[in-house]
Design an enzyme around this catalytic site. Sequence first.
Site, PDB file in Angstrom:
ATOM      1  N   GLN A  84       3.552   3.174   6.884  1.00 12.76           N
ATOM      2  CA  GLN A  84       2.349   2.536   6.361  1.00 12.76           C
ATOM      3  C   GLN A  84       1.422   2.035   7.467  1.00 12.76           C
ATOM      4  O   GLN A  84       1.818   1.897   8.621  1.00 12.76           O
ATOM      5  CB  GLN A  84       2.744   1.375   5.450  1.00 12.76           C
ATOM      6  CG  GLN A  84       3.391   1.786   4.147  1.00 12.76           C
ATOM      7  CD  GLN A  84       3.632   0.584   3.255  1.00 12.76           C
ATOM      8  OE1 GLN A  84       4.753   0.184   3.031  1.00 12.76           O
ATOM      9  NE2 GLN A  84       2.563  -0.011   2.755  1.00 12.76           N
ATOM     10  N   HIS A  85       0.194   1.780   7.071  1.00 12.19           N
ATOM     11  CA  HIS A  85      -0.808   1.021   7.831  1.00 12.19           C
ATOM     12  C   HIS A  85      -1.467   1.752   9.002  1.00 12.19           C
ATOM     13  O   HIS A  85      -2.507   1.304   9.479  1.00 12.19           O
ATOM     14  CB  HIS A  85      -0.220  -0.273   8.397  1.00 12.19           C
ATOM     15  CG  HIS A  85       0.422  -1.166   7.392  1.00 12.19           C
ATOM     16  ND1 HIS A  85      -0.217  -1.610   6.261  1.00 12.19           N
ATOM     17  CD2 HIS A  85       1.675  -1.688   7.347  1.00 12.19           C
ATOM     18  CE1 HIS A  85       0.612  -2.378   5.569  1.00 12.19           C
ATOM     19  NE2 HIS A  85       1.761  -2.435   6.198  1.00 12.19           N
ATOM     20  N   ASP A 246       6.132   4.836   2.945  1.00 15.57           N
ATOM     21  CA  ASP A 246       7.590   4.976   3.004  1.00 15.57           C
ATOM     22  C   ASP A 246       8.327   3.984   2.111  1.00 15.57           C
ATOM     23  O   ASP A 246       9.297   4.346   1.430  1.00 15.57           O
ATOM     24  CB  ASP A 246       8.091   4.880   4.453  1.00 15.57           C
ATOM     25  CG  ASP A 246       7.567   3.673   5.213  1.00 15.57           C
ATOM     26  OD1 ASP A 246       6.874   2.816   4.625  1.00 15.57           O
ATOM     27  OD2 ASP A 246       7.849   3.579   6.422  1.00 15.57           O
TER      28      ASP A 246
END
Length: 498
Positions: A84-85, A246
């Site tokens: 992520q991110h 994820d």
Amino acid sequence: MPAQAVVIGVDSSTQSAKAVLADAATGRTLAVGRAAHEVSGEAGARETDPELWWRALCEAVAQALKESGVRPSAVTGIAVAGQQHGLVVLDARGRPVRPALLWNDTRSAPQAAALARALPGGAREWAERTGSAPVAALTAAKWRLLTEREPHAAAAAAAVRLPHDYLTEKLSGVAATDPGDASGTGWYATATGGYDPELLGLLGLDARLLPEVAPTGGTRIGSLRPATAEALGLPAGIAVAAGTGDNMAAAVGLGLGGTGLLDHPVLSLGTSGTVYAATRARPVTPALSGFAATDGTYLPLACTLNCTLAVDRIAALLGLGRDAAEAGGGVVLLPYLDGERTPDLPGAAGQLTGLRHTTTRQQILGAAYEGAVVTVLRALDEVLTACGLDPAAPGPASLPLRLIGGGARGRYWVETVRRLSGRPLVIPADADLTALGAAALAAAAATGADPVTVARTWSTGSPPPAELPALDRDTETWARVSSAIDALTRDEGATATG
């Protein structure tokens, strides 16, 4: 569909890519392919060239196909779950302008703090709108960092993507994301289910640079394009799912969601340590990441930066194997080797206190485990509260903790979590839950089914999980480590405001 329909789920994590070939009807894993990729950077920087993710994906898929002996024509769908991110900036030809800024790049901490102050209601207002208060991990803070330090790179952006978005677009040619991964950007509002125009204006980010948000991670957003199919050795035209982050994919793999388990906590021990649960209640607290799940529910989550890699580093410094640990006794070791995210201490370093002449290396290593585990477990009550539960009530207090990730295969990790949580543990037999969850998304895209329902159906044919009864909680160690964390939080806060 072919007689034996097969789907592919890809877990593109911080360190590597993993591809699972699963039987679309039963979820049985037929083969797993793996390929590593590099992370570079120092002094808080963590970056990876997105092309390395793509090469690793191709290598992992090819390896899995070869090992399985499955005919490529049997594959009906593919989905990607990604870390992520991360901030991926592409030029007009779809090529990365620069290496991606990863979730654990802490250089964006000052930008996160500035963003929190930019709204009248501060961090609370951010949480009310997006589900999460700004921290260094959020993509919004990384975009602000890029615009300030490398304005030429930001100006060259023709597209802005998350890691899984980038890979999904490589597969399908379609710019798409899902609510789950989008909710970790800081510019997607869980309150409205779309991008927040005011926040995009605050960030100086044009909405036209962003992908469309599909209804779920299991939505078919396109088909595998011919050139990509040839590179992967797969048939063109198979279903490509929107995919997700994820953590959201692992939740699907566990059967968590609207048609499955709700309000059941999960602890994932990997590069990061995370605790989360799927719920129908929209989380609104700066203490957590109030993510959307990928199926229309929500996924309140707390994430720590320092987990298995940090403890392995301590073991290496001590010259010990990872299981050669003993309870720390009076020693406290906070293994914040990369700063910390929960609690929000991006500038923190590791701390070791309580040493005596009698202290052993094994106790120091055990203290590192304790520091990592207490750090992530402290957020468990916040997660349950966000689900609308009273953590102290008998029912929520006795809920089993599902333990996943690489650490769930480590004897001493399991012992430490069991001792410090005071909860029964459920350890799923399948170690590849993120990739398996992505495979369920692929099956959903190929058939139109609900992905959590798919995963729940698959689980009926899987080996049963290991179930460990609760132990009396080690409250003495808990109090000692918690006091050290609280003291560090106060000290860091005083330094930041002094």
